[in-house]
Design a protein around this motif. Structure first.
Motif, PDB file in Angstrom:
ATOM      1  N   GLY A 202       1.178  -0.859   0.201  1.00 58.45           N
ATOM      2  CA  GLY A 202      -0.072   0.077  -0.177  1.00 58.45           C
ATOM      3  C   GLY A 202       0.966   1.434  -0.023  1.00 58.45           C
ATOM      4  O   GLY A 202       2.295   1.267   0.032  1.00 58.45           O
ATOM      5  N   PHE A 204      -3.039   1.321  -1.491  1.00 58.64           N
ATOM      6  CA  PHE A 204      -3.826   1.493  -2.288  1.00 58.64           C
ATOM      7  C   PHE A 204      -5.006   2.256  -2.559  1.00 58.64           C
ATOM      8  O   PHE A 204      -5.402   2.871  -2.456  1.00 58.64           O
ATOM      9  CB  PHE A 204      -3.909  -0.167  -2.171  1.00 58.64           C
ATOM     10  N   LYS A 205      -5.622   2.619  -4.529  1.00 58.82           N
ATOM     11  CA  LYS A 205      -6.322   3.359  -4.725  1.00 58.82           C
ATOM     12  C   LYS A 205      -7.787   2.669  -4.492  1.00 58.82           C
ATOM     13  O   LYS A 205      -8.156   1.481  -4.735  1.00 58.82           O
ATOM     14  CB  LYS A 205      -6.175   4.319  -5.570  1.00 58.82           C
ATOM     15  N   GLU A 207     -11.401   2.085  -6.172  1.00 59.34           N
ATOM     16  CA  GLU A 207     -11.793   1.728  -7.749  1.00 59.34           C
ATOM     17  C   GLU A 207     -13.090   1.232  -7.816  1.00 59.34           C
ATOM     18  O   GLU A 207     -13.479   1.730  -6.831  1.00 59.34           O
ATOM     19  CB  GLU A 207     -10.563   0.919  -8.431  1.00 59.34           C
ATOM     20  N   MET A 228     -10.955  -1.965  -3.467  1.00 64.65           N
ATOM     21  CA  MET A 228      -9.787  -1.857  -3.297  1.00 64.65           C
ATOM     22  C   MET A 228      -9.606  -2.945  -3.820  1.00 64.65           C
ATOM     23  O   MET A 228      -9.803  -4.220  -3.686  1.00 64.65           O
ATOM     24  CB  MET A 228      -8.519  -1.268  -2.352  1.00 64.65           C
ATOM     25  N   LYS A 229      -8.814  -3.396  -5.356  1.00 61.14           N
ATOM     26  CA  LYS A 229      -8.602  -4.935  -6.136  1.00 61.14           C
ATOM     27  C   LYS A 229      -7.840  -5.482  -4.814  1.00 61.14           C
ATOM     28  O   LYS A 229      -7.710  -6.818  -4.678  1.00 61.14           O
ATOM     29  CB  LYS A 229      -8.113  -4.583  -6.593  1.00 61.14           C
ATOM     30  N   ARG A 230      -6.667  -4.604  -3.917  1.00 58.11           N
ATOM     31  CA  ARG A 230      -5.904  -5.326  -3.215  1.00 58.11           C
ATOM     32  C   ARG A 230      -6.631  -6.050  -1.311  1.00 58.11           C
ATOM     33  O   ARG A 230      -6.212  -6.563  -1.055  1.00 58.11           O
ATOM     34  CB  ARG A 230      -5.231  -4.899  -2.792  1.00 58.11           C
ATOM     35  N   ARG A 231      -7.813  -5.317  -1.148  1.00 57.95           N
ATOM     36  CA  ARG A 231      -9.024  -5.511   0.124  1.00 57.95           C
ATOM     37  C   ARG A 231      -9.631  -7.269  -0.333  1.00 57.95           C
ATOM     38  O   ARG A 231     -10.042  -7.989   0.518  1.00 57.95           O
ATOM     39  CB  ARG A 231      -9.218  -4.817   0.061  1.00 57.95           C
ATOM     40  N   ASP A 294      -6.038   2.226   3.425  1.00 58.17           N
ATOM     41  CA  ASP A 294      -5.228   2.127   2.659  1.00 58.17           C
ATOM     42  C   ASP A 294      -4.412   1.262   2.452  1.00 58.17           C
ATOM     43  O   ASP A 294      -3.355   1.016   0.937  1.00 58.17           O
ATOM     44  CB  ASP A 294      -5.402   3.329   1.438  1.00 58.17           C
ATOM     45  N   SER A 295      -3.893   0.206   2.990  1.00 60.11           N
ATOM     46  CA  SER A 295      -2.796  -0.447   3.328  1.00 60.11           C
ATOM     47  C   SER A 295      -2.931  -1.953   4.292  1.00 60.11           C
ATOM     48  O   SER A 295      -3.973  -1.504   5.090  1.00 60.11           O
ATOM     49  CB  SER A 295      -1.630   0.312   3.749  1.00 60.11           C
TER      50      SER A 295
END
Length: 444
Positions: A202, A204-205, A207, A228-231, A294-295
């Motif tokens: 992170g 991360f944005k 989206e 967030m894709k990474r969540r 966001d991380s």
């Protein structure tokens, strides 16, 4: 080895599993059910069909017929529906798990959702009369441990297995458990569970969610937040909102084996002090909560120490080898998924002391076999599976206590009899999380 099978009624369909004791689960499924009439096989609904869910569904299909698949990501459910070993193009696909539970023609459900959904879906599955396979880690909070245990006590006629497959590994983990239980290491004073640390990443944005993903339903009981894709999907593990990082990811495996071997997997047992002072997180924390969203926020570097009334210490750590080290007055033993080492193994201290009866004892009177074969056997025969909810709750108590102590960065005190954190209101408040409105737990 193949045996002819008698016709079976639907609710007692798994007599064939009795023929399979020590062969791998896949062979057991293919051989034992080769002659079973199609309409005598259990009818299965699979809820959650990411990478792990697909793998579990492939294995379930050896034992029964998958009639329904469900995922909040339409790509996952369609992939499973059309898979030649899962839906075969004939299964019904849903994005709401309740449609699966509503069906009277489903006997068994497989729950392989993100962790924060496990308990709600599992309780409702039991209440709808379904046998349950649920992936580990079973719970998100200490309160969920209590809820799922109570639900299983209310429905003892239904089989419920947790996907902790290490309990089926005879050559390594079961041998280690037997060595410790037989007292061959002497008095064990320290056990170290190496579970690695979470990755960092992170910021991360936010989206726009993909059109095929129902992000609000994916969040479910968790707090509302932007996509967030990474969540999402596998990476949910590195956010305390949905999981517990490595504390629950690998902890659900290695702490489970440690407590099982030490006879500390029964209700009322457990540590009384959990020291989380030696732990770091990749983002700032305040009052045990991350201050940014966001991380990744689960701990990446830690050594949490559990102290038991007997004087035993259990270290849950990100450092060193992944695996379990038992240290006793007579010898040391290390075990992981690749090897089992130490003088007790090299010198075969357990020669003639690791018998079929010992295996049956570990399997609660049932023969040794893979954990899915064991699950379907319990559906047919009754009794507890080798990976049962009640012992897994003890493991998850230790996992969640590790997480709470690490997030607060201090020692917390635990009463294993009452299952309460003592003298620390801030830590006690972290034992549960109120679900988002509309996603409450059912009454149990």
């Amino acid at each position: 080895m193949s045996y002819p099978l008698p016709a079976l009624d639907r609710r007692s369909f798994l007599g064939a599993a009795a023929a399979c004791t020590t062969i791998p689960w896949g062979s057991c499924g293919r051989q034992a059910f080769a002659n079973t009439a199609k309409n005598d096989r259990p009818r299965i609904g699979c809820i959650g069909l990411g990478k792990m869910g697909m793998g579990d569904a492939h294995q379930h299909s050896e034992f029964g017929d998958i009639l329904a698949v469900c995922d909040v990501d339409d790509r996952h459910s369609e992939r499973a529906r059309n898979d030649e070993r899962i839906g075969r193009g004939r299964a019904d696909a849903y994005n709401d798990y309740r449609r699966v539970l509503d069906r009277d023609d489903i006997d068994v459900v497989s729950i392989v959702t993100p962790d924060h959904w496990h308990v709600k879906v599992a309780i409702e599955a039991l209440q709808s009369g379904k046998h349950v396979f649920c992936q580990k880690p079973l719970t998100l909070t200490l309160e969920e441990n209590r809820l799922i245990r109570q639900a299983c006590q209310t429905h003892p006629e239904l089989a419920f297995v947790v996907g902790t497959q290490q309990r089926g590994d005879k050559r390594r983990f079961l041998r280690a458990v037997n060595l410790v239980r037989k007292g061959l290491l002497g008095e064990v004073t320290k056990v170290t569970c190496g579970i690695n640390g979470s990755p960092t990443g992170g910021p991360f944005k936010v989206e726009t969610p993909p059109a095929e993903l129902d992000w609000d339903r994916w969040l479910g009981p968790a707090p509302k937040t932007g996509y967030m894709k990474r969540r999402c999907h596998y990476e949910f593990r590195w956010w305390y909102e949905y999981s517990g990082g490595k504390f629950t990811d690998w902890g659900a495996h290695h702490i489970d084996i440690a407590l099982w071997a030490l006879g500390l997997d029964q209700h009322g047992s457990g540590p009384t002090e959990i020291d989380g002072a030696d732990a770091e997180h990749p983002v700032p924390f305040e009052n045990g909560r991350p201050t940014v969203n966001d991380s990744y926020n689960t701990s990446h570097d830690f050594n949490v120490v559990h102290r038991f009334p007997s004087g035993l210490e259990m270290h849950v750590t990100s450092r060193g080898d992944n695996g379990i080290l038992f240290e006793g007055s007579k010898g040391r033993l290390f075990v992981n998924r690749r090897r089992i080492t130490g003088r007790p193994v090299e010198e075969s201290w357990d020669k003639d002391l690791f018998t079929q009866d010992d295996l049956a004892n570990l399997y609660k009177g049932k023969p040794h076999e893979g954990h899915k074969a064991n699950f379907f056997r319990c559906v047919r025969e009754g009794g507890l599976p080798v990976s049962d909810v009640f012992s897994h709750v003890q493991t998850m108590n230790a996992c969640h206590l590790s997480s709470i102590a690490a997030r607060l960065g201090r020692t917390i005190r635990w009463d294993p009899q009452s299952e309460q954190i003592m003298g620390d209101d801030q830590a006690s408040a972290m034992m549960s999380r109120a679900p988002r409105s509309g996603f409450e737990y059912p009454e149990v």
